[in-house]
Scaffold this motif. Structure first.
Motif, PDB file in Angstrom:
ATOM      1  N   GLU A 288      70.964 -61.789 131.878  1.00  0.00           N
ATOM      2  CA  GLU A 288      70.407 -62.483 130.714  1.00  0.00           C
ATOM      3  C   GLU A 288      70.010 -63.912 131.068  1.00  0.00           C
ATOM      4  O   GLU A 288      68.960 -64.403 130.628  1.00  0.00           O
ATOM      5  N   ALA A 289      70.843 -64.603 131.861  1.00  0.00           N
ATOM      6  CA  ALA A 289      70.526 -65.974 132.259  1.00  0.00           C
ATOM      7  C   ALA A 289      69.307 -66.010 133.174  1.00  0.00           C
ATOM      8  O   ALA A 289      68.452 -66.897 133.050  1.00  0.00           O
ATOM      9  N   LEU A 290      69.189 -65.042 134.081  1.00  0.00           N
ATOM     10  CA  LEU A 290      68.030 -65.001 134.978  1.00  0.00           C
ATOM     11  C   LEU A 290      66.761 -64.639 134.207  1.00  0.00           C
ATOM     12  O   LEU A 290      65.682 -65.164 134.496  1.00  0.00           O
ATOM     13  N   ALA A 291      66.884 -63.756 133.232  1.00  0.00           N
ATOM     14  CA  ALA A 291      65.725 -63.410 132.400  1.00  0.00           C
ATOM     15  C   ALA A 291      65.241 -64.634 131.629  1.00  0.00           C
ATOM     16  O   ALA A 291      64.031 -64.862 131.481  1.00  0.00           O
ATOM     17  N   ALA A 292      66.181 -65.460 131.151  1.00  0.00           N
ATOM     18  CA  ALA A 292      65.811 -66.686 130.438  1.00  0.00           C
ATOM     19  C   ALA A 292      65.122 -67.668 131.383  1.00  0.00           C
ATOM     20  O   ALA A 292      64.134 -68.315 131.009  1.00  0.00           O
ATOM     21  N   PHE A 293      65.620 -67.775 132.617  1.00  0.00           N
ATOM     22  CA  PHE A 293      64.978 -68.632 133.625  1.00  0.00           C
ATOM     23  C   PHE A 293      63.541 -68.166 133.877  1.00  0.00           C
ATOM     24  O   PHE A 293      62.610 -68.978 133.941  1.00  0.00           O
ATOM     25  N   ALA A 294      63.374 -66.851 134.011  1.00  0.00           N
ATOM     26  CA  ALA A 294      62.037 -66.306 134.263  1.00  0.00           C
ATOM     27  C   ALA A 294      61.087 -66.620 133.102  1.00  0.00           C
ATOM     28  O   ALA A 294      59.933 -67.014 133.322  1.00  0.00           O
ATOM     29  N   ARG A 295      61.565 -66.476 131.882  1.00  0.00           N
ATOM     30  CA  ARG A 295      60.714 -66.777 130.715  1.00  0.00           C
ATOM     31  C   ARG A 295      60.293 -68.241 130.701  1.00  0.00           C
ATOM     32  O   ARG A 295      59.138 -68.561 130.394  1.00  0.00           O
ATOM     33  N   ARG A 296      61.224 -69.137 131.022  1.00  0.00           N
ATOM     34  CA  ARG A 296      60.901 -70.576 131.023  1.00  0.00           C
ATOM     35  C   ARG A 296      59.791 -70.909 132.001  1.00  0.00           C
ATOM     36  O   ARG A 296      59.021 -71.843 131.777  1.00  0.00           O
ATOM     37  N   HIS A 297      59.718 -70.159 133.085  1.00  0.00           N
ATOM     38  CA  HIS A 297      58.736 -70.466 134.128  1.00  0.00           C
ATOM     39  C   HIS A 297      57.560 -69.492 134.148  1.00  0.00           C
ATOM     40  O   HIS A 297      56.765 -69.500 135.090  1.00  0.00           O
ATOM     41  N   GLY A 298      57.461 -68.672 133.123  1.00  0.00           N
ATOM     42  CA  GLY A 298      56.335 -67.742 133.038  1.00  0.00           C
ATOM     43  C   GLY A 298      56.356 -66.677 134.112  1.00  0.00           C
ATOM     44  O   GLY A 298      55.291 -66.210 134.552  1.00  0.00           O
ATOM     45  N   LEU A 299      57.539 -66.259 134.536  1.00  0.00           N
ATOM     46  CA  LEU A 299      57.680 -65.251 135.578  1.00  0.00           C
ATOM     47  C   LEU A 299      58.043 -63.902 134.978  1.00  0.00           C
ATOM     48  O   LEU A 299      58.663 -63.820 133.922  1.00  0.00           O
ATOM     49  N   SER A 300      57.673 -62.839 135.666  1.00  0.00           N
ATOM     50  CA  SER A 300      58.145 -61.518 135.275  1.00  0.00           C
ATOM     51  C   SER A 300      59.595 -61.363 135.742  1.00  0.00           C
ATOM     52  O   SER A 300      60.036 -62.057 136.663  1.00  0.00           O
ATOM     53  N   PHE A 301      60.334 -60.458 135.104  1.00  0.00           N
ATOM     54  CA  PHE A 301      61.730 -60.237 135.488  1.00  0.00           C
ATOM     55  C   PHE A 301      62.004 -58.745 135.534  1.00  0.00           C
ATOM     56  O   PHE A 301      61.748 -58.027 134.562  1.00  0.00           O
ATOM     57  N   ASP A 302      62.507 -58.283 136.672  1.00  0.00           N
ATOM     58  CA  ASP A 302      62.828 -56.864 136.846  1.00  0.00           C
ATOM     59  C   ASP A 302      64.247 -56.743 137.397  1.00  0.00           C
ATOM     60  O   ASP A 302      64.496 -57.030 138.567  1.00  0.00           O
ATOM     61  N   PRO A 303      65.205 -56.329 136.561  1.00  0.00           N
ATOM     62  CA  PRO A 303      66.595 -56.230 137.020  1.00  0.00           C
ATOM     63  C   PRO A 303      66.866 -55.009 137.895  1.00  0.00           C
ATOM     64  O   PRO A 303      67.907 -54.932 138.557  1.00  0.00           O
ATOM     65  N   ASP A 304      65.939 -54.051 137.923  1.00  0.00           N
ATOM     66  CA  ASP A 304      66.182 -52.788 138.625  1.00  0.00           C
ATOM     67  C   ASP A 304      66.085 -52.939 140.140  1.00  0.00           C
ATOM     68  O   ASP A 304      65.530 -53.903 140.668  1.00  0.00           O
ATOM     69  N   ALA A 305      66.622 -51.940 140.836  1.00  0.00           N
ATOM     70  CA  ALA A 305      66.631 -51.939 142.300  1.00  0.00           C
ATOM     71  C   ALA A 305      65.223 -51.757 142.857  1.00  0.00           C
ATOM     72  O   ALA A 305      64.454 -50.924 142.376  1.00  0.00           O
ATOM     73  N   ASP A 306      64.886 -52.545 143.881  1.00  0.00           N
ATOM     74  CA  ASP A 306      63.599 -52.467 144.561  1.00  0.00           C
ATOM     75  C   ASP A 306      63.880 -52.265 146.052  1.00  0.00           C
ATOM     76  O   ASP A 306      64.274 -53.195 146.754  1.00  0.00           O
TER      77      ASP A 306
END
Length: 231
Positions: A31-49
């Motif tokens: 949740e904290a990383l998703a919020a960071f991504a939103r602040r900087h206009g980044l996409s966020f994918d928690p799944d395994a790559d």
């Protein structure tokens, strides 16, 4: 017998409680990383790559061990060198297996990273703290690049096939900046710049600091070098 059953039940409950708290901690981190991504206009994918290690195979730290996978990947653009540059950051995991039979053991390693793509494909440049083996290699004649600052040369290992490029990037103000900030690893390879310590995951708020560090690092590249790269 009854005592053994109670012990097993207590152990099961303890494992379940620990697993629950670990799950809660991971959920809070996502949740904290998703919020960071939103602040900087980044996409966020928690799944395994599982393709990350191939996409950034130029960096040794993404080729270690086996079962390599990236998670909590944030991607988009950031302004560097006064122009938009691609950015990718998040967490990475790999496993190392040693021994055999009864002595076979697998260790899991997690760390965070931040990668940006400068506008040019520059010569490779590796900057990291100097270690004991570097000093031994130097004593045997396998030395890294030395600089006018004795303190910087003593504390950092610098390697590049293009010494002029290394000297241009690592001018006195840049060396002062790196001595103050003490980065764990800066590696420029095949059109990408990677910042990581390769050993631990960053707290969510650290991603903000790492992005600020990379921005400042790029801001300190001298104008004459940028003009040469633009030609």
């Amino acid at each position: 017998m009854e005592g053994q059953i109670l012990f097993i039940l207590a152990a099961i409950v303890l494992v379940a409680v620990l697993a629950y708290f670990a799950w809660q901690a991971e959920k809070k981190r996502r949740e904290a990383l998703a919020a960071f991504a939103r602040r900087h206009g980044l996409s966020f994918d928690p799944d395994a790559d599982s393709s990350h290690d191939e996409r950034y195979a130029q960096f040794e730290l993404f080729r270690r061990g086996h079962s390599r996978v990236a998670r909590n990947t944030m991607a988009g653009e950031v302004e560097l060198f006064a122009r938009p540059c691609r950015l990718c950051c998040g967490d990475f995991r790999y496993k190392v297996t040693s021994g055999s039979g009864k002595h076979r053991r697998t260790t899991t390693h997690d760390f965070s990273y931040l990668i940006v793509h400068p506008p040019w494909r520059t010569p490779p440049l590796l900057i990291r703290p100097e270690g004991l083996f570097d000093k031994i290699a130097g004593a045997l004649g396998f030395d890294d690049i030395d600089f006018e600052s004795a303190e910087f040369s003593r504390k950092f290992f610098v390697k590049s096939p293009d010494k002029r490029f290394a000297y241009d990037v690592l001018h006195p103000r840049m060396m002062e900046f790196l001595l103050d900030e003490k980065p764990s690893l800066l590696d420029i390879e095949d059109g990408a710049l990677c910042l990581s310590d390769g050993g631990r995951r960053w707290a969510p708020e650290e991603f903000e600091a790492k992005m600020a560090f990379v921005t400042r690092f790029c801001d300190l590249w001298p104008r004459h070098l940028l003009e040469d790269l633009d030609r």
